[in-house]
Scaffold this motif. Structure first.
Motif, PDB file in Angstrom:
ATOM      1  N   THR A  73     -40.426   9.968   4.926  1.00 51.97           N
ATOM      2  CA  THR A  73     -39.622   9.399   3.639  1.00 51.97           C
ATOM      3  C   THR A  73     -39.142  10.332   2.520  1.00 51.97           C
ATOM      4  O   THR A  73     -39.737  11.591   3.136  1.00 51.97           O
ATOM      5  N   THR A 128     -39.471  -0.958   6.680  1.00 50.59           N
ATOM      6  CA  THR A 128     -39.571  -2.586   6.827  1.00 50.59           C
ATOM      7  C   THR A 128     -39.241  -3.142   8.111  1.00 50.59           C
ATOM      8  O   THR A 128     -40.025  -3.616   8.720  1.00 50.59           O
ATOM      9  N   VAL A 145     -34.979  -6.918   0.590  1.00 48.42           N
ATOM     10  CA  VAL A 145     -35.420  -5.518   0.256  1.00 48.42           C
ATOM     11  C   VAL A 145     -34.789  -3.738   0.257  1.00 48.42           C
ATOM     12  O   VAL A 145     -33.842  -4.200   1.101  1.00 48.42           O
ATOM     13  N   GLU A 156     -33.313  -2.269  -2.596  1.00 50.07           N
ATOM     14  CA  GLU A 156     -32.651  -2.215  -4.109  1.00 50.07           C
ATOM     15  C   GLU A 156     -32.989  -2.864  -4.648  1.00 50.07           C
ATOM     16  O   GLU A 156     -32.603  -4.824  -4.270  1.00 50.07           O
ATOM     17  N   PRO A 157     -31.960  -3.253  -5.821  1.00 54.31           N
ATOM     18  CA  PRO A 157     -32.169  -4.345  -6.753  1.00 54.31           C
ATOM     19  C   PRO A 157     -31.530  -5.229  -6.148  1.00 54.31           C
ATOM     20  O   PRO A 157     -30.683  -4.753  -5.671  1.00 54.31           O
ATOM     21  N   ASP A 170     -36.823 -11.978  -3.477  1.00 53.74           N
ATOM     22  CA  ASP A 170     -36.495  -9.831  -3.666  1.00 53.74           C
ATOM     23  C   ASP A 170     -38.027  -9.545  -3.307  1.00 53.74           C
ATOM     24  O   ASP A 170     -39.092  -9.869  -4.417  1.00 53.74           O
ATOM     25  N   TRP A 184     -41.005  -3.335  -2.190  1.00 52.94           N
ATOM     26  CA  TRP A 184     -42.500  -2.212  -1.857  1.00 52.94           C
ATOM     27  C   TRP A 184     -41.330  -0.960  -1.388  1.00 52.94           C
ATOM     28  O   TRP A 184     -40.636  -1.277  -1.875  1.00 52.94           O
ATOM     29  N   GLN A 185     -42.742  -0.476  -0.699  1.00 56.18           N
ATOM     30  CA  GLN A 185     -42.307   1.207  -0.660  1.00 56.18           C
ATOM     31  C   GLN A 185     -42.881   1.291   0.699  1.00 56.18           C
ATOM     32  O   GLN A 185     -43.880   1.599   1.514  1.00 56.18           O
ATOM     33  N   THR A 186     -42.374   2.222   1.482  1.00 55.10           N
ATOM     34  CA  THR A 186     -42.859   3.131   2.688  1.00 55.10           C
ATOM     35  C   THR A 186     -44.709   3.652   2.552  1.00 55.10           C
ATOM     36  O   THR A 186     -45.204   3.254   3.032  1.00 55.10           O
ATOM     37  N   ASP A 202     -41.003   4.496  -9.684  1.00 57.04           N
ATOM     38  CA  ASP A 202     -40.164   3.205 -10.220  1.00 57.04           C
ATOM     39  C   ASP A 202     -39.589   2.977 -11.098  1.00 57.04           C
ATOM     40  O   ASP A 202     -41.344   3.465 -11.600  1.00 57.04           O
ATOM     41  N   GLY A 240     -29.970   1.360   0.525  1.00 50.93           N
ATOM     42  CA  GLY A 240     -31.348   1.029   0.576  1.00 50.93           C
ATOM     43  C   GLY A 240     -31.689   2.338   2.195  1.00 50.93           C
ATOM     44  O   GLY A 240     -32.922   1.618   1.729  1.00 50.93           O
ATOM     45  N   ARG A 284     -33.662   5.641   1.718  1.00 44.97           N
ATOM     46  CA  ARG A 284     -34.227   6.297   0.521  1.00 44.97           C
ATOM     47  C   ARG A 284     -33.847   8.313   0.428  1.00 44.97           C
ATOM     48  O   ARG A 284     -33.841   7.730   2.190  1.00 44.97           O
TER      49      ARG A 284
HETATM   50  C1  WT7 Z   1     -38.003   2.436  -3.103  1.00 48.51           C
HETATM   51  C2  WT7 Z   1     -38.753   2.393  -1.941  1.00 48.51           C
HETATM   52  C3  WT7 Z   1     -40.214  -1.162   0.931  1.00 48.51           C
HETATM   53  C4  WT7 Z   1     -38.721  -0.979   2.534  1.00 48.51           C
HETATM   54  C5  WT7 Z   1     -37.267  -0.318   1.958  1.00 48.51           C
HETATM   55  C6  WT7 Z   1     -37.393   0.904   1.412  1.00 48.51           C
HETATM   56  C7  WT7 Z   1     -36.474   0.660  -3.313  1.00 48.51           C
HETATM   57  C8  WT7 Z   1     -37.656  -1.020  -2.712  1.00 48.51           C
HETATM   58  C9  WT7 Z   1     -36.752  -2.792  -3.934  1.00 48.51           C
HETATM   59  C10 WT7 Z   1     -36.403  -4.169  -4.618  1.00 48.51           C
HETATM   60  C11 WT7 Z   1     -35.458  -2.825  -6.348  1.00 48.51           C
HETATM   61  C12 WT7 Z   1     -36.158  -1.110  -4.319  1.00 48.51           C
HETATM   62  C13 WT7 Z   1     -37.720   1.456  -4.507  1.00 48.51           C
HETATM   63  C14 WT7 Z   1     -38.380   2.123  -4.004  1.00 48.51           C
HETATM   64  N1  WT7 Z   1     -36.672  -0.697  -3.372  1.00 48.51           N
HETATM   65  N2  WT7 Z   1     -37.081  -2.678  -2.211  1.00 48.51           N
HETATM   66  N3  WT7 Z   1     -36.550  -5.151  -4.134  1.00 48.51           N
HETATM   67  N4  WT7 Z   1     -36.175  -4.431  -5.974  1.00 48.51           N
HETATM   68  N5  WT7 Z   1     -36.181  -1.737  -5.890  1.00 48.51           N
HETATM   69  O1  WT7 Z   1     -38.634   1.798   1.691  1.00 48.51           O
HETATM   70  O2  WT7 Z   1     -37.560   3.933   1.813  1.00 48.51           O
HETATM   71  O3  WT7 Z   1     -39.958   3.797   1.122  1.00 48.51           O
HETATM   72  O4  WT7 Z   1     -37.873   3.297  -0.670  1.00 48.51           O
HETATM   73  O5  WT7 Z   1     -36.783   1.466  -2.576  1.00 48.51           O
HETATM   74  O6  WT7 Z   1     -36.974   2.773  -5.803  1.00 48.51           O
HETATM   75  O7  WT7 Z   1     -39.413   3.087  -4.706  1.00 48.51           O
HETATM   76  P1  WT7 Z   1     -38.319   3.209   0.904  1.00 48.51           P
END
Ligand code: WT7
Length: 635
Positions: free
Chosen positions: A248, A295, A370, A372-373, A395, A398-400, A485, A509, A511
């Motif tokens: 990531t 995801t 999932v 982003e907001p 909604d 979470w994150q990687t 975040d 979505g 990153r």
């Molecule tokens: C970043 C993580 C988790 C699987 C997909 C992304 C943002 C993730 C939300 C949410 C607002 C969110 C954050 C986070 N993010 N879900 N529901 N609301 N922001 O995983 O590629 O590791 O990205 O995605 O900024 O840090 P990722």
């Protein structure tokens, strides 16, 4: 099964237990899995080092928890319904028993290649069942899988193959994407040109078209599986043995290989899947994420299959043959649970409601998002028109690195509020810390989102660089895991994620690190330097805005330069990182000490440069006016 929450009171009760006695709480959840040997300690951890261990010294295999544990009850049930890119092609289906047989065959084939526990395997594949099968085959024998999203370029793939020290790559001749085919094998060939570690490339034939095979290195999938047994005893692993690496982006140019463990990840992905989505036997769960992202790992493969769920896996894109495809799939498989990204919802919403006409959406029970907001418009559209005012919209934040959902409603239990991820799951202790390191207690506060106590699904390290793991997540705010975040806790104690506070952007979505994109742009021979920022984009959430210093333009003029910059980024990272806007500038706004003032560029890109704050440390204030005058958005 583990404790399933079904009332709001039940949620608060479980949450309280998980905070006051976390070890007891997680031991209870872990009890419902099949361990070859029980743990000696539930957890041993130290965020200063950092070391994180869960279910210490326990032995298990995650695939025994998907298969053997459930075969008597679930053997004949459907594990995977696979929907091909082209709706006219036949779909494919696997029961749990059938899936186990091919997983075992593939595991035996990997063993025959000399792959053993602890070896890394790169998977660069389209969304076909063989990708899930290969993931599980690795897990069966204790090999560490690293799935690379098949939209990444040859260079990006080469970087990951090298970093993971993989000896084998599994791929396909081609992948389908709407009416196009992607030459995956050719990309692998290019990526491996400079690698001498990879001795074997296995090629799944997704299309009839033949591709050149390199002698002694390449083998077709069918040959690879030939004469393999459908029995393969599971390798018994330690709870802390790595299950997979997933790359990531971060604040610096080099992607990080996030390492996840076996025991903790298993418990966490399964527990969160069951609770957040409230999946029940007989339901049909459709997650639109590619297995190349976390995801896909946690909520297409492991979480659902550990729960014996019936999943729908889709190969293609949401807009082909038309923008009603998702809803056709929902109708065809009678999908009850639909987990997707806000960007997909926004894209389909702008296409208009005529694509919903005549679609059978009445099977739907729960919708999840999932990545982003989710903005209010998208939330209301999906809630009213797709969920038909009947389905809770969860909604999930979470994150990687977190391995599984952290802050999210429990479907049908937690009252939702558009654009709020609502409340932490049991076991998760969020803390809000200001930039001076002070914890912000109580409600109506905002700041950096940190986590106080470890949870089983959290990442254990960055592959080959534990120091970077420490620096990135455990050094900014002492004693805490730092997510990167910003967050607000409102007057009701509900969490609203405000987005990244570091140099990471979130495009559809996906990153991406701004430094990564800048590095790619700077490779262009005529470019001196560049600065990349995110800006609000109606569909993608954030778009990529590149400010590029390029003193001489070549024969193609400005348009030619921009085009070749785009091509360069495509080649070095992949189409997902291609800038939406490229502005050629005479210089970047820099402080006297030479640091680029990204804050200013972010404001310009957002179209809001009315108050730029303190710019007195700028070396050359005029450059700001020049950039504003020539900006590609209305400022
Ligand atoms: C970043 C993580 C988790 C699987 C997909 C992304 C943002 C993730 C939300 C949410 C607002 C969110 C954050 C986070 N993010 N879900 N529901 N609301 N922001 O995983 O590629 O590791 O990205 O995605 O900024 O840090 P990722």
């Amino acid at each position: 099964m583990f404790n399933k929450i079904n009332t709001l009171g039940g949620y608060f009760h479980e949450y309280q237990k998980s905070v006051s006695e976390p070890e007891k709480f997680w031991a209870q959840q872990a009890d419902s899995f099949y361990w070859r040997q029980r743990w000696t300690h539930v957890t041993q951890w130290d965020f200063e080092k950092p070391t994180i261990n869960w279910f210490c010294n326990a032995k298990l295999n995650i695939t025994e928890n998907i298969f053997e544990k459930n075969l008597y009850t679930h053997g004949e049930q459907i594990a995977i319904d696979w929907e091909p890119n082209d709706p006219n092609e036949a779909s494919r289906q696997y029961t749990y028993q059938e899936l186990l047989s091919v997983v075992n065959q593939t595991a035996n084939a990997l063993k025959r290649e000399g792959i053993k526990k602890g070896d890394t395997v790169i998977l660069y594949m389209p969304m076909v069942p063989e990708l899930v099968i290969a993931v599980l085959a690795c897990a069966r024998i204790g090999a560490i899988h690293s799935v690379v999203f098949a939209g990444f370029s040859a260079q990006a793939l080469a970087d990951r193959v090298r970093d993971a020290e993989a000896k084998i790559v599994l791929t396909a001749n081609f992948g389908y994407r709407a009416e196009k085919t992607i030459a995956l094998k050719q990309i692998v060939d290019e990526a491996l040109e400079k690698s001498d570690l990879v001795q074997r490339v296995v090629v799944y034939q997704r299309t009839q078209k033949e591709v050149p095979l390199k002698k002694d290195r390449d083998i077709l999938w069918d040959e690879f599986l030939a004469d393999t047994s459908t029995d393969c005893p599971a390798e018994i692993l330690d709870s802390e043995d790595p299950l997979f690496i997933l790359y990531t982006s971060g604040s610096t140019g080099q992607p990080k290989g996030i390492v996840h463990s076996t025991g903790g990840y298993m418990v966490y992905s399964a527990y969160t899947f069951a609770n957040v989505f409230q999946y029940q036997d007989g339901d049909v769960y459709f997650c639109t994420a590619d297995v190349g992202w976390i995801t896909g790992h946690s909520y297409l493969v492991y979480g659902p299959l550990l729960n014996g769920a019936h999943i729908v896996m889709y190969e293609g894109v949401p807009s082909w043959p038309d923008s009603g495809r998702m809803w056709d799939i929902v109708g065809k498989y009678q999908v009850t649970h639909f987990y997707t990204a806000p960007t997909l919802i926004r894209a389909l919403l702008t296409m208009g409601n005529e694509y919903l006409e005549g679609k059978a959406l009445s099977s739907l029970k729960v919708i999840g998002t999932v990545g982003e907001p989710i903005n209010e418009d998208a939330w209301h559209w999906v809630h009213d028109h797709i969920g038909q005012n009947r389905c809770p919209v969860v909604d999930t934040w979470w994150q990687t690195e977190t391995g599984g959902v952290m802050i999210a409603p429990i479907a049908g239990v937690t009252p939702t509020k558009p654009s709020f991820a609502t409340l932490p799951l049991p076991g998760i202790q969020p803390v809000i810390i200001d930039n001076d390191g002070q914890e912000q207690r109580g409600n109506s506060v905002e700041g950096n989102l940190c986590i106080r106590y470890p949870w089983p699904g959290m990442a254990r390290s960055i592959w080959g660089d534990h120091e970077r793991f420490k620096q990135t997540y455990f050094s900014q705010f002492e004693h805490y895991y730092f997510s990167g975040d910003g967050v607000r806790r409102d007057e009701d104690g509900y969490y609203r994620i405000l987005g990244r506070v570091d140099d990471v952007i979130n495009v559809s979505g996906h990153r991406l690190g701004t430094a990564e994109i800048e590095n790619a742009i700077n490779e262009h021979p005529l470019v001196n330097e560049s600065a990349v920022v995110g800006y609000p984009h109606p569909i993608k959430g954030q778009g990529i805005y590149a400010f590029v210093v390029c003193p001489q333009t070549s024969t193609g003029g400005e348009a030619g330069i921009k085009q070749s910059i785009e091509q360069g980024v495509n080649k070095l990272i992949g189409p997902i990182a291609r800038p939406d806007l490229i502005q050629l500038v005479p210089n970047l706004p820099k402080t006297r000490s030479g640091k680029i003032m990204r804050r200013i560029l972010r404001q310009i890109a957002a179209g809001d440069a009315t108050s730029l704050g303190d710019i007195s440390t700028l070396l050359d204030e005029q450059i700001v006016d020049i950039i504003i005058n020539e900006a590609l958005v209305d400022v």
